[in-house]
Design a protein around this motif. Structure first.
Motif, PDB file in Angstrom:
ATOM      1  N   SER A 256      17.363  -6.775  -2.779  1.00  0.00           N
ATOM      2  CA  SER A 256      17.882  -5.435  -2.506  1.00  0.00           C
ATOM      3  C   SER A 256      16.715  -4.461  -2.420  1.00  0.00           C
ATOM      4  O   SER A 256      15.900  -4.370  -3.336  1.00  0.00           O
ATOM      5  N   ILE A 257      16.618  -3.779  -1.280  1.00  0.00           N
ATOM      6  CA  ILE A 257      15.518  -2.850  -1.036  1.00  0.00           C
ATOM      7  C   ILE A 257      16.089  -1.519  -0.584  1.00  0.00           C
ATOM      8  O   ILE A 257      16.938  -1.469   0.314  1.00  0.00           O
ATOM      9  N   GLY A 258      15.606  -0.429  -1.171  1.00  0.00           N
ATOM     10  CA  GLY A 258      16.072   0.899  -0.804  1.00  0.00           C
ATOM     11  C   GLY A 258      15.521   1.339   0.536  1.00  0.00           C
ATOM     12  O   GLY A 258      14.477   0.871   0.980  1.00  0.00           O
ATOM     13  N   PRO A 259      16.202   2.282   1.232  1.00  0.00           N
ATOM     14  CA  PRO A 259      15.752   2.738   2.552  1.00  0.00           C
ATOM     15  C   PRO A 259      14.400   3.435   2.520  1.00  0.00           C
ATOM     16  O   PRO A 259      13.655   3.393   3.493  1.00  0.00           O
ATOM     17  N   VAL A 260      14.060   4.062   1.407  1.00  0.00           N
ATOM     18  CA  VAL A 260      12.773   4.756   1.303  1.00  0.00           C
ATOM     19  C   VAL A 260      11.629   3.751   1.349  1.00  0.00           C
ATOM     20  O   VAL A 260      10.615   3.949   2.037  1.00  0.00           O
ATOM     21  N   ILE A 261      11.787   2.631   0.626  1.00  0.00           N
ATOM     22  CA  ILE A 261      10.750   1.583   0.618  1.00  0.00           C
ATOM     23  C   ILE A 261      10.624   0.961   2.000  1.00  0.00           C
ATOM     24  O   ILE A 261       9.512   0.702   2.477  1.00  0.00           O
ATOM     25  N   GLY A 262      11.760   0.732   2.658  1.00  0.00           N
ATOM     26  CA  GLY A 262      11.726   0.160   3.991  1.00  0.00           C
ATOM     27  C   GLY A 262      10.988   1.054   4.974  1.00  0.00           C
ATOM     28  O   GLY A 262      10.177   0.588   5.783  1.00  0.00           O
ATOM     29  N   LYS A 263      11.235   2.369   4.926  1.00  0.00           N
ATOM     30  CA  LYS A 263      10.556   3.324   5.804  1.00  0.00           C
ATOM     31  C   LYS A 263       9.060   3.348   5.504  1.00  0.00           C
ATOM     32  O   LYS A 263       8.228   3.429   6.405  1.00  0.00           O
ATOM     33  N   GLU A 264       8.720   3.291   4.218  1.00  0.00           N
ATOM     34  CA  GLU A 264       7.310   3.298   3.827  1.00  0.00           C
ATOM     35  C   GLU A 264       6.586   2.057   4.341  1.00  0.00           C
ATOM     36  O   GLU A 264       5.439   2.134   4.792  1.00  0.00           O
ATOM     37  N   MET A 265       7.257   0.902   4.309  1.00  0.00           N
ATOM     38  CA  MET A 265       6.652  -0.330   4.824  1.00  0.00           C
ATOM     39  C   MET A 265       6.389  -0.228   6.319  1.00  0.00           C
ATOM     40  O   MET A 265       5.368  -0.693   6.824  1.00  0.00           O
ATOM     41  N   LYS A 266       7.314   0.379   7.064  1.00  0.00           N
ATOM     42  CA  LYS A 266       7.115   0.566   8.506  1.00  0.00           C
ATOM     43  C   LYS A 266       5.861   1.391   8.767  1.00  0.00           C
ATOM     44  O   LYS A 266       5.022   1.040   9.599  1.00  0.00           O
ATOM     45  N   GLN A 267       5.738   2.503   8.049  1.00  0.00           N
ATOM     46  CA  GLN A 267       4.600   3.390   8.251  1.00  0.00           C
ATOM     47  C   GLN A 267       3.290   2.699   7.896  1.00  0.00           C
ATOM     48  O   GLN A 267       2.300   2.800   8.633  1.00  0.00           O
ATOM     49  N   LYS A 268       3.277   1.976   6.788  1.00  0.00           N
ATOM     50  CA  LYS A 268       2.049   1.284   6.374  1.00  0.00           C
ATOM     51  C   LYS A 268       1.670   0.190   7.356  1.00  0.00           C
ATOM     52  O   LYS A 268       0.478  -0.047   7.602  1.00  0.00           O
ATOM     53  N   THR A 269       2.671  -0.495   7.917  1.00  0.00           N
ATOM     54  CA  THR A 269       2.395  -1.545   8.896  1.00  0.00           C
ATOM     55  C   THR A 269       1.732  -0.964  10.140  1.00  0.00           C
ATOM     56  O   THR A 269       0.740  -1.506  10.644  1.00  0.00           O
ATOM     57  N   ILE A 270       2.275   0.143  10.642  1.00  0.00           N
ATOM     58  CA  ILE A 270       1.704   0.787  11.836  1.00  0.00           C
ATOM     59  C   ILE A 270       0.277   1.240  11.572  1.00  0.00           C
ATOM     60  O   ILE A 270      -0.630   1.005  12.382  1.00  0.00           O
ATOM     61  N   TRP A 271       0.048   1.883  10.411  1.00  0.00           N
ATOM     62  CA  TRP A 271      -1.300   2.366  10.081  1.00  0.00           C
ATOM     63  C   TRP A 271      -2.273   1.205   9.897  1.00  0.00           C
ATOM     64  O   TRP A 271      -3.446   1.298  10.291  1.00  0.00           O
ATOM     65  N   ALA A 272      -1.795   0.104   9.330  1.00  0.00           N
ATOM     66  CA  ALA A 272      -2.673  -1.057   9.130  1.00  0.00           C
ATOM     67  C   ALA A 272      -3.153  -1.604  10.464  1.00  0.00           C
ATOM     68  O   ALA A 272      -4.341  -1.903  10.645  1.00  0.00           O
ATOM     69  N   ILE A 273      -2.244  -1.708  11.440  1.00  0.00           N
ATOM     70  CA  ILE A 273      -2.618  -2.228  12.761  1.00  0.00           C
ATOM     71  C   ILE A 273      -3.570  -1.268  13.471  1.00  0.00           C
ATOM     72  O   ILE A 273      -4.558  -1.690  14.083  1.00  0.00           O
ATOM     73  N   ILE A 274      -3.311   0.041  13.373  1.00  0.00           N
ATOM     74  CA  ILE A 274      -4.186   1.036  14.010  1.00  0.00           C
ATOM     75  C   ILE A 274      -5.592   0.976  13.419  1.00  0.00           C
ATOM     76  O   ILE A 274      -6.600   0.979  14.145  1.00  0.00           O
ATOM     77  N   LEU A 275      -5.682   0.915  12.094  1.00  0.00           N
ATOM     78  CA  LEU A 275      -6.995   0.858  11.437  1.00  0.00           C
ATOM     79  C   LEU A 275      -7.747  -0.422  11.801  1.00  0.00           C
ATOM     80  O   LEU A 275      -8.972  -0.399  11.989  1.00  0.00           O
ATOM     81  N   VAL A 276      -7.025  -1.537  11.909  1.00  0.00           N
ATOM     82  CA  VAL A 276      -7.664  -2.799  12.302  1.00  0.00           C
ATOM     83  C   VAL A 276      -8.252  -2.677  13.708  1.00  0.00           C
ATOM     84  O   VAL A 276      -9.387  -3.097  13.957  1.00  0.00           O
ATOM     85  N   LEU A 277      -7.495  -2.092  14.635  1.00  0.00           N
ATOM     86  CA  LEU A 277      -7.982  -1.942  16.006  1.00  0.00           C
ATOM     87  C   LEU A 277      -9.214  -1.045  16.076  1.00  0.00           C
ATOM     88  O   LEU A 277     -10.183  -1.352  16.780  1.00  0.00           O
ATOM     89  N   LEU A 278      -9.203   0.066  15.336  1.00  0.00           N
ATOM     90  CA  LEU A 278     -10.355   0.959  15.324  1.00  0.00           C
ATOM     91  C   LEU A 278     -11.580   0.277  14.715  1.00  0.00           C
ATOM     92  O   LEU A 278     -12.710   0.439  15.206  1.00  0.00           O
ATOM     93  N   ALA A 279     -11.345  -0.487  13.656  1.00  0.00           N
ATOM     94  CA  ALA A 279     -12.459  -1.193  13.010  1.00  0.00           C
ATOM     95  C   ALA A 279     -13.055  -2.235  13.956  1.00  0.00           C
ATOM     96  O   ALA A 279     -14.279  -2.427  13.984  1.00  0.00           O
ATOM     97  N   ILE A 280     -12.221  -2.877  14.759  1.00  0.00           N
ATOM     98  CA  ILE A 280     -12.711  -3.878  15.707  1.00  0.00           C
ATOM     99  C   ILE A 280     -13.602  -3.231  16.762  1.00  0.00           C
ATOM    100  O   ILE A 280     -14.676  -3.738  17.097  1.00  0.00           O
ATOM    101  N   ILE A 281     -13.145  -2.098  17.315  1.00  0.00           N
ATOM    102  CA  ILE A 281     -13.960  -1.393  18.320  1.00  0.00           C
ATOM    103  C   ILE A 281     -15.303  -0.997  17.732  1.00  0.00           C
ATOM    104  O   ILE A 281     -16.366  -1.183  18.357  1.00  0.00           O
TER     105      ILE A 281
END
Length: 256
Positions: free
Chosen positions: A116-141
């Motif tokens: 059981s996961i609350g909607p706030v945690i789910g939204k936070e995971m979405k945001q962290k996932t997007i930021w993680a991918i963006i930071l990885v791409l910038l670090a690669i460049i």
């Protein structure tokens, strides 16, 4: 030696076609997010006999006051129930109601998993996932631009980084598009494990790209008398077998 670069239009057509196909799948069906991202509850039940009656399960869930729950088979003797976030009291009522429904048929029911996961945690995971991918791409460049700073002719070093990110985007869209198709056909959901898989794809993609670019860098310094096109073609031929073998090794492990 294979004339890979010289026939690059053929490879471009294949890449663009798979890219467009992936984008179409994503646009048509999107991704089915699990409760890891949307919030809610997941109850997995194991039955002692094959093909349990889903209608009885639905009745027991609705009797507990839970509306709109999704009841799906996940195997011959396994059923998954997805619903809004359930308090422990309602969870136990549903479990007891299902057991009572199947008791006259002498079918035992056991709980395999309850999340059981609350909607706030789910939204936070979405945001962290997007930021993680963006930071990885910038670090690669940044990393590739720094690594190739001494080889800025005939292509500026930062363009190697951009090319690597374009390759990453291509591989990610293909993977996500195929998963959107699986979501449509088989109900596959995006969860935290899928994000780990995407990051693994990122790792494989950039690793193969950097290996090839590194060989280009070496050949640019050693083969100054040849054209850039020939140097790139030689470098790809020297690294392609290694790239294929690396991917096949991963595929063999996954198959096992």
């Amino acid at each position: 030696m294979f004339q890979i670069v010289q026939k690059r239009k053929f490879w471009y057509i294949i890449s663009v076609a798979t890219l467009v196909l992936g984008l179409v799948f994503i646009w048509l069906w999107g991704l089915k997010f699990s409760i890891d991202f949307t919030g809610g509850s997941l109850l997995e039940l194991q039955f002692s006999q094959n093909n349990p009656d889903l209608s009885k399960i639905t009745v027991a869930v609705e009797a507990a006051g839970v509306k709109g729950a999704l009841v799906q088979p996940a195997g011959e003797q396994t059923v998954i129930i997805r619903s809004e976030s359930l308090p422990e009291e309602t969870h136990q009522i549903i479990l007891k109601g299902i057991k009572d429904k199947f008791a006259p048929d002498q079918i035992s029911v056991s709980e395999s998993r309850f999340d059981s996961i609350g909607p706030v945690i789910g939204k936070e995971m979405k945001q962290k996932t997007i930021w993680a991918i963006i930071l990885v791409l910038l670090a690669i460049i940044a990393y590739i631009g720094f690594s190739f700073r001494k080889v800025s002719f005939p292509v500026p070093s930062w363009k190697y980084g951009v090319a690597a990110v374009v390759a990453l985007f291509h591989d990610l869209v293909m993977t996500v598009g195929f998963y959107a198709l699986l979501g449509k056909l088989a109900g596959a959901e995006v969860d935290s494990l899928f994000i780990m898989a995407l990051l693994t794809v990122l790792g494989f993609s950039v690793h193969d790209t950097i290996v090839t670019f590194d060989r280009i860098r070496e050949n640019l310094l050693r083969r100054r008398d040849q054209s850039f096109e020939n140097i790139v073609n030689i470098s790809i031929n020297e690294t392609i077998v290694r790239s294929i073998n690396t991917s096949l090794t991963a595929v063999l492990a996954l198959t096992a």
